[in-house]
Design a protein around this motif. Structure first.
Motif, PDB file in Angstrom:
ATOM      1  N   UNK B  21       0.835  -1.203   0.000  1.00  0.00           N
ATOM      2  CA  UNK B  21       0.000   0.000   0.000  1.00  0.00           C
ATOM      3  C   UNK B  21       0.873   1.258   0.000  1.00  0.00           C
ATOM      4  N   UNK B  22       1.873   1.212   0.866  1.00  0.00           N
ATOM      5  CA  UNK B  22       2.715   2.389   1.025  1.00  0.00           C
ATOM      6  C   UNK B  22       3.609   2.583  -0.190  1.00  0.00           C
ATOM      7  N   UNK B  23       4.057   1.459  -0.760  1.00  0.00           N
ATOM      8  CA  UNK B  23       5.064   1.544  -1.818  1.00  0.00           C
ATOM      9  C   UNK B  23       4.452   1.711  -3.202  1.00  0.00           C
ATOM     10  N   UNK B  24       3.140   1.591  -3.266  1.00  0.00           N
ATOM     11  CA  UNK B  24       2.485   1.518  -4.570  1.00  0.00           C
ATOM     12  C   UNK B  24       2.848   2.695  -5.472  1.00  0.00           C
ATOM     13  N   UNK B  25       3.027   3.839  -4.848  1.00  0.00           N
ATOM     14  CA  UNK B  25       3.294   5.022  -5.673  1.00  0.00           C
ATOM     15  C   UNK B  25       4.703   5.044  -6.238  1.00  0.00           C
ATOM     16  N   UNK B  26       5.586   4.231  -5.627  1.00  0.00           N
ATOM     17  CA  UNK B  26       6.966   4.259  -6.114  1.00  0.00           C
ATOM     18  C   UNK B  26       7.311   3.064  -6.990  1.00  0.00           C
ATOM     19  N   UNK B  27       6.324   2.213  -7.258  1.00  0.00           N
ATOM     20  CA  UNK B  27       6.634   1.024  -8.045  1.00  0.00           C
ATOM     21  C   UNK B  27       7.026   1.430  -9.467  1.00  0.00           C
ATOM     22  N   UNK B  28       7.955   0.682 -10.047  1.00  0.00           N
ATOM     23  CA  UNK B  28       8.450   1.063 -11.384  1.00  0.00           C
ATOM     24  C   UNK B  28       7.380   0.961 -12.470  1.00  0.00           C
ATOM     25  N   UNK B  29       6.360   0.142 -12.221  1.00  0.00           N
ATOM     26  CA  UNK B  29       5.356  -0.037 -13.270  1.00  0.00           C
ATOM     27  C   UNK B  29       4.344   1.088 -13.342  1.00  0.00           C
ATOM     28  N   UNK B  30       4.316   1.941 -12.323  1.00  0.00           N
ATOM     29  CA  UNK B  30       3.305   3.008 -12.316  1.00  0.00           C
ATOM     30  C   UNK B  30       3.544   3.932 -13.500  1.00  0.00           C
ATOM     31  N   UNK B  31       2.534   4.068 -14.361  1.00  0.00           N
ATOM     32  CA  UNK B  31       2.751   4.888 -15.552  1.00  0.00           C
ATOM     33  C   UNK B  31       2.933   6.352 -15.186  1.00  0.00           C
ATOM     34  N   UNK B  32       3.792   7.012 -15.922  1.00  0.00           N
ATOM     35  CA  UNK B  32       4.016   8.427 -15.686  1.00  0.00           C
ATOM     36  C   UNK B  32       2.754   9.192 -16.038  1.00  0.00           C
ATOM     37  N   UNK B  33       2.512  10.263 -15.324  1.00  0.00           N
ATOM     38  CA  UNK B  33       1.357  11.097 -15.641  1.00  0.00           C
ATOM     39  C   UNK B  33       1.501  11.611 -17.067  1.00  0.00           C
ATOM     40  N   UNK B  34       0.364  11.645 -17.744  1.00  0.00           N
ATOM     41  CA  UNK B  34       0.408  12.136 -19.119  1.00  0.00           C
ATOM     42  C   UNK B  34       0.571  13.647 -19.081  1.00  0.00           C
ATOM     43  N   UNK B  35       1.657  14.116 -19.621  1.00  0.00           N
ATOM     44  CA  UNK B  35       1.867  15.570 -19.652  1.00  0.00           C
ATOM     45  C   UNK B  35       2.008  15.984 -21.107  1.00  0.00           C
ATOM     46  N   UNK B  36       1.730  17.235 -21.359  1.00  0.00           N
ATOM     47  CA  UNK B  36       1.901  17.737 -22.713  1.00  0.00           C
ATOM     48  C   UNK B  36       3.380  17.618 -23.082  1.00  0.00           C
ATOM     49  N   UNK B  37       3.700  17.203 -24.303  1.00  0.00           N
ATOM     50  CA  UNK B  37       5.102  17.084 -24.679  1.00  0.00           C
ATOM     51  C   UNK B  37       5.762  18.460 -24.585  1.00  0.00           C
ATOM     52  N   UNK B  38       7.056  18.487 -24.283  1.00  0.00           N
ATOM     53  CA  UNK B  38       7.732  19.783 -24.126  1.00  0.00           C
ATOM     54  C   UNK B  38       7.661  20.571 -25.432  1.00  0.00           C
ATOM     55  N   UNK B  39       7.479  21.874 -25.327  1.00  0.00           N
ATOM     56  CA  UNK B  39       7.436  22.694 -26.539  1.00  0.00           C
ATOM     57  C   UNK B  39       8.825  22.712 -27.160  1.00  0.00           C
ATOM     58  N   UNK B  40       8.880  23.040 -28.457  1.00  0.00           N
ATOM     59  CA  UNK B  40      10.121  22.866 -29.193  1.00  0.00           C
ATOM     60  C   UNK B  40      11.167  23.918 -28.858  1.00  0.00           C
ATOM     61  N   UNK B  41      10.794  24.948 -28.092  1.00  0.00           N
ATOM     62  CA  UNK B  41      11.827  25.921 -27.718  1.00  0.00           C
ATOM     63  C   UNK B  41      12.543  25.508 -26.441  1.00  0.00           C
TER      64      UNK B  41
END
Lengths: 195, 263, 506
Positions: B21-41
């Protein structure tokens, strides 16, 4: 097609409802008459259930198989003004699936390639590879369509260049209406054109 | 015997459950939050777009590709933003530079290309870098003295770029630029850019291509100092351009692009 | 009246329940039925398959509480499950990996049954049910991939539709029923949702019920021994005698191994799920984004590979005729080979078939991962040429290297392993092909290469061949093989180039 559906509610109720209305077998009647009555009831029950089941099957099977009955899946769809196409160019164009519902999301939009041979003369290709329907990509530098799945390649006129496709790219019928290029689309292009 | 065992089991199970329960957030399988791709600048956005769309010709790190190196602060300082944007968007007519923007569905939109130009300047540019002789980067068709260009060529270029390729040579020449096939593949702008900025990233034989600042070699392989002037460059380009046996070959994209620009 | 102790009360209650339901008899029969003593570790795979199926049902039900089975919202709801639902990503990961595990265990179980000849008399129908369970499970895996409703799902449906379309006569109708319309759309997802959560799991549960019932009725087969063939006339009697004499109750004797294996498998599954996380969703299911490179999930990669390697002429036949025939044959195996030796040592052909199938599927899956037959669609802009092939080259050769990218040669041809794998690696092409041969190959194509004659000008062609002529494996640094004046075939001046764009207006 399931003609005899034992779980069918209306038919079952109907046959159950029939029972109380039948008079109880009389004690004095002969064994033959009782036998006849039982036989009749069984036959009646079977018949009623069959009819009920068949009636119930109509909407069930009808709804599930309805898409197969669509004999005319293509409609004329506008793409763009013809003068937006440059002779010698092949461009990707979008059109909306004429059968789309609000539920379709981004899958509502479909794509095709328009090749302008000369002003007013076109070839419109499906993006779907003739091999197994993967999306082919147009490369204007080498003037080839390439498919990422199994390596089908087509020339700019849509004819097969290499790879596993059994034929060239599928083409949409097109026409010009008031300076608009329209294509006859709607059915996912495939080896069997819609009948 | 059984009961203590059960208790241990329960304790272990509980510990594992709580720990997971405690470690769930640090597990390697947890998908990264979907963020907008970095802008090209941004550095990451620029690097990603470059490696996907440019590295094939301009080199993995912006140098040492078959095409003009872009990681060149002098060149970047000389070419203004709008010119760079135009080249990216529409490609360069008569060359192997494809346009990445435009009105096509698959095109990169103009804002992203503008951001990309900015990103490139941030990554590789240097505002204080100036062209060695302050020669304008852009080719201007106009009157130039091709005959003077030929003289200059003989005096400063021909030792590395002989008019005919000597058989089997490699150590002393880097190859012909008067070859008619070559000339039909490059634009006057390409010739000018090569002369003005040189090409010092590829380890060419016998030496890297110098910029307009020199030094050069004369026909006998002797060092010639002294920078080319702006009109010298014009003349050289005019001379080479005149050697084309027929008009510059226009790759198939040009029709679309010229149309595109007029929109 | 006897004294009411808690123990007594529970016992009474259970007795009441048994008296009213009659279920305990079945329970007793299934839990304590006698199994052969030698039923050891080979027999755990069926239980493991069922355990993973249970995981699928449970995680599937919870996922259904969050998943929106609508084409407009499915993708977003998956992202929501991944990112917002507590443990949501773990649920998806477990569901996805458990699906793979279930298929794997099922195939191992099937292989074991086949190798041990356990399908022979009297267990024919157990095997047949197993074959249908196998199909149902694969169906669940495929429809599950569609639930992800990303680009892979969309184009996976496209591939399915294209296969259907090849069916003579009824292809069109089959395809329309599969897609729920003339085009892949929201209706398609709805159909596959109904399949994935109602029809197929329902069928699986029914088939598992029958499968288990058959196992109980016919008993678990013993380990095969060479020289003890199955003789239908006497088998049942002998089996019953043996299990009665030497057999052990399933619980706890045989069940211990099942419990250990299933427990370990479950923990491994959770570890894998936690480590590798959920699968997808990938790119948006937008058919106008044509830069997609659809790949099926690992389980179906071998089919994907086979479709690239089959000879095109026989493809339709193989696609449509082989699966039904193969399935029918699989189901018919126990009726064709109903009796006789069960030991693998006495059935070398069966062993060979299993080995060949495993090897073929393994190799095809491996090929499917690298898919060397597909062009690398972005190689021309993204794959740089190693510097050693560019240094000390003439300006024309550099233009050729540029052309190599520009004309998308790189999408199919690698230099130094970088680039597409569809065509041959060209690192040392100059040692294989002369100037003329290179020129001809590019112009006319052939051997699965398109002809570039119309797309390239003579200058581009010359530059390209000049560059290719320097590719001698990287041994020579200089321009020697590419030196143009050495090439007798070289034109002195460029031909007047027709612009292909103008050409195409013919």
């Amino acid at each position: 097609m399931n003609q005899h559906d034992p779980s069918n509610k209306p038919a079952a109720n109907e046959s159950a409802a029939n029972k109380p209305t039948n008079p109880a077998p009389c004690g004095g009647c002969g064994a033959g008459a009782s036998e006849n009555r039982r036989g009749f009831l069984f036959a009646a029950g079977t018949t009623l259930l069959t009819i009920g089941g068949a009636l119930a099957a109509v909407p069930i099977v009808g709804a599930a198989l309805a898409p197969a009955a669509n004999r005319n899946p293509n409609k004329w769809l506008p793409l763009a003004k013809t003068d937006t196409f440059v002779p010698g160019d092949t461009v990707l164009m979008k059109f909306t699936n004429p059968w789309s519902t609000p539920d379709d999301g981004v899958s509502r939009e479909n794509a095709c390639y328009v090749r302008c041979l000369e002003p007013g003369k076109f070839q419109v290709f499906a993006v779907n590879c003739a091999h197994l329907g993967c999306p082919v990509e147009w490369f204007e530098q080498s003037r080839l369509f390439m498919c990422p799945c199994h390596g089908g390649v087509y020339y700019e006129d849509g004819s097969r260049a290499s790879g596993p496709p059994p034929r060239g790219l599928f083409e949409y019928e097109w026409r010009l209406t008031d300076g608009n290029l329209e294509i006859l689309g709607g059915r996912l292009p495939g080896l069997q054109e819609g009948t | 015997m059984i009961r203590p065992m059960m208790r241990v089991n329960t304790a272990v199970a509980l510990t594992i459950a709580l720990a997971s329960l405690a470690a769930c957030d640090q597990l390697p399988g947890k998908p990264a939050l979907r963020v907008a791709p970095p802008t090209l600048d941004t550095a990451a956005g620029f690097a990603g777009f470059y490696s996907e769309n440019c590295a094939g010709c301009h080199g993995a790190d912006g140098t040492q590709g078959p095409a003009r190196p872009m990681r060149d602060a002098v060149y970047l300082a000389a070419v203004p933003d709008d010119a760079m944007f135009n080249m990216l968007r529409n490609g360069i007519e008569g060359t192997r530079m494809p346009g990445f923007g435009g009105n096509r569905i698959t095109a990169v939109d103009d804002a992203a290309l503008t951001a990309f130009v900015k990103g490139m300047r941030t990554a590789w540019g240097n505002a204080s870098a100036t062209a060695p002789t302050n020669i304008a980067w852009a080719h201007q068709p106009g009157k130039a003295d091709a005959e003077h260009g030929r003289e200059l060529f003989d005096a400063r270029c021909v030792s590395c770029h002989p008019r005919t390729q000597p058989v089997g040579s490699s150590a002393t020449v880097s190859g012909s630029v008067t070859d008619p096939f070559y000339l039909r593949l490059v634009s006057d702008q390409h010739l000018r850019t090569s002369i003005v900025f040189g090409r010092n990233d590829l380890n060419s034989a016998p030496a890297n291509m110098p910029s307009a600042a020199g030094p050069f070699q004369d026909g006998n392989g002797q060092r010639v100092d002294g920078a080319l002037s702006s009109s010298d460059v014009d003349d050289l380009v005019a001379y080479l351009s005149g050697l084309r046996s027929s008009p510059l070959y226009a790759p198939p994209t040009s029709a679309a692009q010229s149309k595109d620009e007029t929109k | 009246m006897s004294e009411m102790t808690p123990k007594r009360a529970i016992f009474d209650a259970l007795n009441w329940l048994d008296e009213r339901t009659g279920l305990f008899w079945i329970l007793r029969r299934s839990v304590f039925h006698r199994v052969p003593r030698n039923a050891k570790w080979w027999y755990v795979f069926g239980s493991a398959t069922m355990m993973f199926f249970t995981i699928q049902i449970v995680t599937g039900i919870v996922l259904a509480m969050f998943y929106a089975p609508s084409a407009a919202q499915a993708y977003e709801s998956l992202v929501y499950i991944n990112e917002q639902v507590p443990f949501g990503w773990m649920l998806r990961a477990m569901h996805g990996w458990s699906s793979n595990a279930m298929c794997l265990m099922m195939l191992v179980h099937m292989m074991q049954v086949f190798l041990h000849g356990s399908y022979k008399y009297p267990r024919e129908l157990t095997w047949v049910a197993g074959v249908f369970l196998c199909l149902t499970t694969l169906g669940l895996a495929f429809t599950g991939q569609i639930m992800r409703w990303d680009a892979d799902a969309y184009w996976g449906l496209g591939i399915g539709a294209a296969i259907m379309d090849r069916a003579p006569g009824i292809g069109n109708q089959l395809r329309a029923v599969m897609l729920g319309g003339p085009q892949i759309s929201g209706a398609t997802l709805s159909r596959f949702f109904a399949l994935h959560v109602f029809i197929l799991p329902g069928s699986a549960i029914a088939l598992i019920g029958f499968h288990l019932y058959s196992v109980l009725r016919q008993g678990i087969s013993e380990m095969p021994k060479a020289g003890e063939p199955v003789v239908p006339a006497t088998y049942r009697k002998e089996y019953e005698e043996r299990t009665h004499k030497t057999g052990v109750p399933f619980y706890p004797d045989a069940a211990r191994r099942d419990m250990v294996f299933c427990g370990a498998a479950l923990i491994v599954l959770i570890g894998i799920a936690a480590w590798f996380g959920p699968m997808g969703p990938g790119e948006l299911p937008d058919p106008t984004i044509i830069e997609a490179s659809p790949r099926p999930d690992g389980l179906f990669l071998w089919i994907y590979s086979a479709l690239a390697l089959l000879p095109p002429a026989s493809e339709t036949f193989l696609l449509l005729a082989v699966p039904p025939v193969a399935i029918a044959f699989l189901a018919a195996i126990p009726f064709i080979f109903n009796r006789g030796e069960r030991a693998p040592s006495q059935r070398p052909v069966s062993v060979l078939i299993v080995v060949l199938l495993c090897t073929a599927i393994g190799v095809l899956t491996w090929l499917g991962m690298s898919s060397p037959w597909g062009p690398k669609m972005d190689a021309w802009t993204s794959t740089p040429t190693a510097v050693q092939y560019l240094q000390q080259r003439t300006p024309l050769e550099l233009q050729g290297a540029l052309e190599f990218q520009f004309a998308q040669c790189r999408n199919c041809h690698a230099i130094d392993d970088a680039g597409g794998q569809r065509g041959p690696d060209l690192t040392d092409v100059a040692t294989r092909l002369s100037w003329d041969q290179l020129m001809r190959q590019i112009q006319q194509g052939g051997g699965n290469m398109p002809a570039y004659g119309k797309a390239l000008s003579s200058s581009e062609m010359q530059a390209l061949v000049a560059f290719l002529s320097t590719l001698d494996g990287g041994d020579l640094a200089a321009t020697l093989p590419g030196a143009l004046e050495q090439q007798p075939a070289r034109d002195a001046v460029p031909q007047a180039d027709a612009n292909p764009a103008a050409n195409s207006s013919r």
